[in-house]
Design a protein around this motif. Sequence first.
Motif, mmCIF file in Angstrom:
data_model
loop_
_atom_site.group_PDB
_atom_site.id
_atom_site.type_symbol
_atom_site.label_atom_id
_atom_site.label_comp_id
_atom_site.label_asym_id
_atom_site.label_seq_id
_atom_site.Cartn_x
_atom_site.Cartn_y
_atom_site.Cartn_z
ATOM 1 N N LEU A 146 133.412 -8.084 40.273
ATOM 2 C CA LEU A 146 133.870 -6.686 40.192
ATOM 3 C C LEU A 146 133.654 -6.486 39.624
ATOM 4 O O LEU A 146 133.782 -6.637 37.828
ATOM 5 N N ILE A 147 133.267 -4.812 39.325
ATOM 6 C CA ILE A 147 133.165 -3.945 37.416
ATOM 7 C C ILE A 147 134.130 -2.947 37.584
ATOM 8 O O ILE A 147 135.115 -3.218 35.941
ATOM 9 N N VAL A 148 135.257 -2.171 38.530
ATOM 10 C CA VAL A 148 135.406 -1.132 38.482
ATOM 11 C C VAL A 148 136.318 -0.859 40.052
ATOM 12 O O VAL A 148 135.657 -0.748 40.876
ATOM 13 N N TYR A 149 137.247 -0.471 40.110
ATOM 14 C CA TYR A 149 138.313 -0.248 40.845
ATOM 15 C C TYR A 149 139.071 1.310 40.897
ATOM 16 O O TYR A 149 139.811 1.262 39.600
ATOM 17 N N ALA A 174 126.785 5.626 35.646
ATOM 18 C CA ALA A 174 126.349 5.317 34.204
ATOM 19 C C ALA A 174 126.997 3.810 33.735
ATOM 20 O O ALA A 174 127.158 2.874 33.510
ATOM 21 N N ALA A 175 128.284 4.266 33.496
ATOM 22 C CA ALA A 175 129.619 2.680 33.159
ATOM 23 C C ALA A 175 128.994 1.377 34.350
ATOM 24 O O ALA A 175 128.766 0.617 33.614
ATOM 25 N N TYR A 190 141.577 4.477 36.780
ATOM 26 C CA TYR A 190 140.163 3.325 36.342
ATOM 27 C C TYR A 190 140.694 2.148 36.643
ATOM 28 O O TYR A 190 141.988 2.221 35.772
ATOM 29 N N TYR A 191 140.757 1.375 36.951
ATOM 30 C CA TYR A 191 141.864 -0.445 36.791
ATOM 31 C C TYR A 191 140.365 -1.363 36.422
ATOM 32 O O TYR A 191 138.966 -1.096 36.963
ATOM 33 N N ILE A 226 135.287 0.729 30.851
ATOM 34 C CA ILE A 226 135.434 0.384 32.009
ATOM 35 C C ILE A 226 134.174 -0.861 31.545
ATOM 36 O O ILE A 226 134.534 -1.737 32.124
ATOM 37 N N VAL A 227 133.362 -0.095 31.216
ATOM 38 C CA VAL A 227 132.664 -1.317 30.585
ATOM 39 C C VAL A 227 132.997 -2.459 29.863
ATOM 40 O O VAL A 227 132.987 -3.590 29.770
#
Length: 438
Positions: free
Chosen positions: A271-274, A258-259, A356-357, A313-314
């Motif tokens: 990229l959004i997150v890894y 959802a994020a 998270y990164y 994250i967002v």
Amino acid sequence: MTLSVIGVSTPAKRFLATLLPIALLSAPLPLLAQPAGSGAVDEPSYDQLPLEDIQTFAEVFERIKRAYVEEVDDSTLLRNAMRGMLSELDPHSAYLDEEEYQSLRESTQGEFGGIGIEVGTENGQLMVITPIDDTPASRAGLLSRDIIVAIDGTPTDSMSLQEAVTLMRGEPDTELRISILRSGEDSPREFTLTREIIRSESVKHELLEPGYGYLRVSQFQSRTTEQAREALERMAREQPLEGLILDLRNNPGGVLQAAVGIADLFLDEGLIVYTEGRLSDTEMSFSASPTTPAADVPLVVLINGGSASAAEIVAGALQDQRRGVIMGTDSFGKGSVQQIMPLGNGEGLKLTTALYYTPNGRSIQAQGIEPDVDVVRGRLEVAESRREIREADLEGHLSAQQAPRDRQEMAERLLNDYQLSEALNLLKALNVVDRQRR
């Protein structure tokens, strides 16, 4: 080396029997190591298992059985040992019995009996991460980073996180007393709250002014992205949005997908997150899709100390991609990933497996997201330095028509929410600068 388990009860023997062969086999002949540089750690390595520690565990177990002031059954001791093994890893890993496991499943489905509060631990203290919108906790005025010192008179200093959650949940219409210590205050505050069925709607929206939208995401659930997309479409029906405020304050997180979906509403590439962990299946990467409903809308994102995990994250993705201005105060800093692992006996584990990164490689864990513009929580008050004569003071002046009620309520809301007011002012300023550049 010989390990004796004579006198140890049968369940304890079965428990230790699973460890002893591994220990004895690994001592003289360590398992083959993975090739250098392979990075593969999918298979657990039992080489060099500490035989003396296993023997000490058996000794402690048996002394408790024989000498503790009250009789304790084997199952309780073994479960306590497993609880301790997990709780000492980090504040978010835990062993879950059947009731706790079911309670966690209920909370992820968005409905449970409680006061509507997300909690965690820091330096051994039970702390409020955030109160959930429109719940007893938020209405009573609990704040992020309040320290909970007692629940129904029971001190929390020796209480596990899961024990605290279990105590705070319960049947609707029952009362719960909690004592909290707030930063800057010397004595605890007492709150008496009435439990409710917590059904949290994760998305709210409205127009603050014509063309300026407000999108509130209180937590990330399975339908949050779909609800946010519909909200954006509804706000843009009358006229195109000239600016949008995405409010992630006091958002404790939730479902990772959802994020990613919320960030993807405003990003059309990149990229959004890894995530990175020890196991291969914990290494994931998420990128934006080309189709997005709000790729060009000027954006301000509000965060505070209650914005955690998926909310970070967002905010981190939009900040690294320079898609919007992050405003408010530093976020909470929970950048770890937990997996819920069911066990064969109906119980389960909640285990931290990755971190998270952000797209630029920043770790959120214990760091959080720093806003681009610092704006503290407060109320806007206008002070007049001297008395001036205005039209309303003149005798026989004409009366103005009363402003619509909804406009009055919005003005009052902006007066009471300084961060929201400043976000709206910034959006307007960005549009002025943009028009001047054309």
